[in-house]
Design an enzyme around this catalytic site. Structure first.
Site, mmCIF file in Angstrom:
data_model
loop_
_atom_site.group_PDB
_atom_site.id
_atom_site.type_symbol
_atom_site.label_atom_id
_atom_site.label_comp_id
_atom_site.label_asym_id
_atom_site.label_seq_id
_atom_site.Cartn_x
_atom_site.Cartn_y
_atom_site.Cartn_z
ATOM 1 N N ASP A 368 -14.267 -26.168 4.568
ATOM 2 C CA ASP A 368 -15.539 -26.761 3.308
ATOM 3 C C ASP A 368 -14.905 -27.207 2.297
ATOM 4 O OD1 ASP A 368 -17.407 -25.764 1.682
ATOM 5 O OD2 ASP A 368 -16.733 -23.594 2.126
ATOM 6 N N ASP A 479 -18.775 -21.137 10.578
ATOM 7 C CA ASP A 479 -18.112 -20.136 9.618
ATOM 8 C C ASP A 479 -19.870 -19.743 9.445
ATOM 9 O OD1 ASP A 479 -17.000 -18.959 8.415
ATOM 10 O OD2 ASP A 479 -16.280 -20.014 7.060
ATOM 11 N N ASP A 549 -9.018 -14.872 8.674
ATOM 12 C CA ASP A 549 -8.299 -15.389 7.437
ATOM 13 C C ASP A 549 -6.944 -14.802 7.207
ATOM 14 O OD1 ASP A 549 -10.431 -17.056 7.238
ATOM 15 O OD2 ASP A 549 -11.225 -15.732 5.591
HETATM 16 C C1 DGJ Z 1 -13.915 -18.340 5.890
HETATM 17 C C2 DGJ Z 1 -13.361 -19.004 6.625
HETATM 18 O O1 DGJ Z 1 -12.519 -18.246 7.826
HETATM 19 C C3 DGJ Z 1 -12.036 -19.898 6.058
HETATM 20 O O2 DGJ Z 1 -11.250 -20.294 6.960
HETATM 21 C C4 DGJ Z 1 -12.757 -20.893 5.264
HETATM 22 O O3 DGJ Z 1 -13.633 -22.054 6.582
HETATM 23 C C5 DGJ Z 1 -13.563 -20.367 4.449
HETATM 24 N N1 DGJ Z 1 -14.629 -19.920 5.267
HETATM 25 C C6 DGJ Z 1 -14.131 -22.236 3.836
HETATM 26 O O4 DGJ Z 1 -15.062 -21.557 3.049
#
Ligand code: DGJ
Length: 725
Positions: A368, A479, A549
């Site tokens: 991102d 995403d 995450d």
């Molecule tokens: C959520 C994703 O799970 C992360 O790995 C990352 O790409 C962020 N979004 C970026 O905004």
């Protein structure tokens, strides 16, 4: 023949190597289910049609008469609403007269080799004709709804899939109020319901509870399959374990609102439904139109939860995941997110690439923050053009420099989102998902784009095409970072607003399909704030999904054990990050179970850490095939053991195995003995760590002694075995 029709008894038998499934056409063409369980040779089982007659003011069909058969308690193959079957119904159609009584009866069938695709929806596929399909035709005489129940039998895989089509064969429009993909009536309720609940950073934790009388289940109303519940449930026979006992596994190939329900009635039978969540769903069907449900995947085994998982894994690897990257070796990547978040520029990324290359990493993924004016999460979603303040000269110079280091290059998108602070929103404020008169809810400063609309999809497609077609991009991370509320589309008429959620998902599929078919060489990775859209439908577009995450290896044990109930290691994205709770080795051991990669600043690693990374990468290459094709055995689950988790992966040829133990709440104890599984008892295996040679029988019965770990929490140990001839 995996599907047999016995015309004497008017029964169908559908066989896989693990299961038999028997359907009976009864008087007045009621479609009944006589059996689903371990394989049996019989095509007819008597006395099952009239289960528990007249149990509770039960009602009879006047043509059949009141001699015992009642829809109230019969094992109805696909339960409908309002015609004396009072359990949760799979189908309800509101007709032009305004009532929603629905009652389907058999009219015919077709059996053939192979499997057809579902129009505009992802689904599993046959390979070289290794599936047979039964289409059972039924009609509701009053609404004129023609219903086709599809059953595809993958005999060798041990899997059945089901789906449903409803066609309007009348001359008046009707409304589908609920239409599940699958309905199964089981004769007992001696099961525990297994489901995968969670939240962001705690996805797919295993929950197991006894069935109780009444309706129970899990669902999503969030517009996506969600972190909160996964579209997977299992019914595990009471007393069954990881290795033994009857288990039914059900998984929906769908990324939207789903419902997985079990109703146990007063007779102690269980009805299982899986499909689109009827809440906030409705579909208007004009004469001649058809509606197709998503597909449900069904596995029965008497080999416990472990065998159920292995059947799902093999099936998804070979009959669901597709495209170039299904079997091709995927590049080992490093992702910029946890290393830099929004704070990067060309120089920093090139520096990452240089340092990563030294260690043997093969691809740099820019996460991102590369587009619009995005330096934090408050803006620019929808503006998919390069932020030249960060990346002067655009993507080309960056990619050239990364490629010059010998690394491939990947990029991040969140195509179904729009920031209120974006050029796209200023130009098209009505393109976000909203309903009349209400300010839409906001999450992470963003709205959802109405991708049910073709014009909206076209805009996003053009923007993505522009970037992807003009640059050497090898990978896309897709995403999706919020739930959908205020669900409605500005272009749907009021009477069709209930179609929005499903149309949204069809729009997502359409966009994804267009991208993967236009760019077949790009590796797509799905993501939704970690694993908020970890479902079989997404696997049809992206062979790997960012699991969570949460990259803490101890938390990941739970997440990966849970995820592995249905999903194979080949799709479970797992990275070594800078998280400090355990040492580097353990972070690697846990990530090695998935699609291994890194998510840290490679310039900040100590010389000692760099040496460990090099070792890990060597191990990754050595075990690449084993992890992706191998059979998983969950030997000790963190959900059941307070101190450790142990898992084992055995090659399909049974000539290699790896066993990993991670301790997370160490107890003072000398040794741990793990009884291995899945080896050939007759063969001998060399322990690559100690050189000791033991028979498969000894390793599985006397067990493997795991020792040598310190008393610290977060230690890990991996032992490799090779068969010796
Ligand atoms: C959520 C994703 O799970 C992360 O790995 C990352 O790409 C962020 N979004 C970026 O905004």
């Amino acid at each position: 023949m995996a599907i047999i029709y016995d015309s004497t008894h008017r029964t169908f038998k559908l066989d896989t190597k693990n299961s038999s499934y028997i359907i009976k056409i009864y008087d007045e063409n009621y479609i009944l289910n006589l059996y689903y369980g371990a394989p049996i040779p019989d095509t007819y089982l008597a006395k099952r049609e009239k289960r528990y007659p007249n149990a509770s003011f039960s009602l009879a069909n006047p043509v059949i008469g009141e001699h015992g058969f009642t829809p109230d308690t019969a094992p109805i193959e696909y339960g409908c609403n309002g015609a004396a079957d009072f359990r949760i119904s799979a189908l309800a159609i509101r007709n032009a007269s305004g009532d929603s009584v629905t009652d389907i009866r058999y009219t015919g069938h077709k059996i053939y080799t192979g499997k057809e695709e579902i129009p505009n929806q992802p689904s599993s596929y046959a390979v070289d004709g290794d599936a047979e399909t039964l289409e059972l035709y039924a009609i509701d005489a009053v609404t004129g709804a023609k219903v086709t129940l599809y059953y595809t039998v993958f005999a060798d895989a041990g899997v059945m899939t089901r789906r449903v089509r409803v066609e309007n064969a009348s001359d008046k429009t009707f409304d589908i109020e609920r239409v599940f993909s699958m309905c199964v009536d089981l004769p007992t309720m001696d099961y525990e319901l297994v489901s995968l609940y969670g939240r962001h950073a705690k996805e797919r934790h295993i929950e197991r509870r006894p069935l109780a009388h009444g309706v129970q289940g899990v669902e999503s109303k969030r517009g996506v399959s969600s972190h909160a519940q996964n579209p997977f449930i299992a019914l595990a026979e009471c007393g069954s374990t990881e290795e033994h006992g009857s288990v039914y596994g059900f998984n929906l190939v769908y990324s939207g609102n789903f419902s997985a329900l079990v109703e146990c009635d007063f007779n102690g039978t269980s009805r299982v439904l899986l499909g689109i969540n009827p809440t906030d769903f409705g579909w208007k069907l004009a004469p001649g139109e058809a509606f197709d449900t998503p597909e449900a995947v069904m596995v029965y085994t008497d080999g416990g939860m472990g065998e159920m998982s292995r059947v799902f894994h093999r099936f998804y690897n070979t009959h669901l995941i597709r495209g170039k990257w299904q079997y091709a070796k995927r590049p080992l990547l490093i992702n910029s997110w946890e290393a830099a978040y929004f704070d990067f520029d060309t120089d920093k990324l090139v520096a990452f690439a240089k340092a990563a290359k030294e260690m043997g990493i093969e691809m740099l993924v820019m996460d991102d923050g590369w587009f619009g004016k995005r330096n934090d999460d408050t803006n620019s979603l929808g503006d998919w053009f390069v932020n030249t303040d960060k990346l002067p000269g655009g993507l080309a110079p960056l990619i050239e420099q990364v490629n010059a280091e010998g690394l491939k290059f990947g990029i991040w998108y969140e195509p179904e989102m729009i920031s209120p602070d974006s050029e796209l929103f200023r130009a098209h404020p009505d393109w976000c998902v909203h309903v009349a008169g209400r300010e839409p809810m906001i999450g992470r400063h963003q709205y959802v784009l109405d991708v049910s609309r073709k014009d909206v999809r076209e805009n996003i497609w053009q923007q993505m095409y522009d970037v992807l077609s003009k640059h050497k991009i090898d990978y896309v991370k897709w995403d999706f970072n919020r739930n959908i509320s205020d669900a409605g589309s500005a272009i749907l008429p009021p009477e069709r607003q209930k179609e929005f959620f499903h149309r949204f998902i069809l729009g997502t599929y359409d966009l994804m399909n267009r991208l993967v078919t236009t760019f077949p060489d790009i590796l797509f990775e799905n993501c939704s704030g970690g694993g908020g859209r970890f479902d079989p439908a997404m696997l049809c577009y992206s062979p790997q999904i960012w699991t969570s995450d949460n990259t803490d290896p101890i938390d990941r044990l739970y997440i990966q054990f849970g995820t592995s109930l249905a999903y194979p290691a080949s799709c479970m994205s797992a990275h070594v990050s800078a998280c400090r709770r355990t040492g580097f080795e353990t972070r690697g051991s846990v990530a090695m179970w998935g699609t291994f990669g890194y998510e840290l600043d490679p310039r900040k690693l100590t010389a000692e850490e760099v040496a460990i990374v090099k070792e890990q990468i060597k191990e990754y290459h050595d075990t690449y095939d084993l992890v992706r094709r191998g059979d998983l055995y969950r030997l000790v689950s963190p959900f059941e053991n307070k101190h450790r988790a142990i898992w084992e992966i055995v090659s399909p040829e049974k000539d290699r195995a790896m066993v990993t133990m991670v301790t997370f709440h160490c107890e003072v104890c000398g040794i741990v003995i793990a009884k291995l599984r899945g080896l050939d008892p007759q063969r001998y295996y060399k322990n690559e760590m100690t050189g000791e040679i033991l028979s498969g029988a000894a390793l599985m019965n006397a067990g493997l002694v795991l020792s040598g770990l310190s008393a610290d929490d977060g230690e890990s140990l991996t032992v490799y075995f090779t068969a010796v001839e």
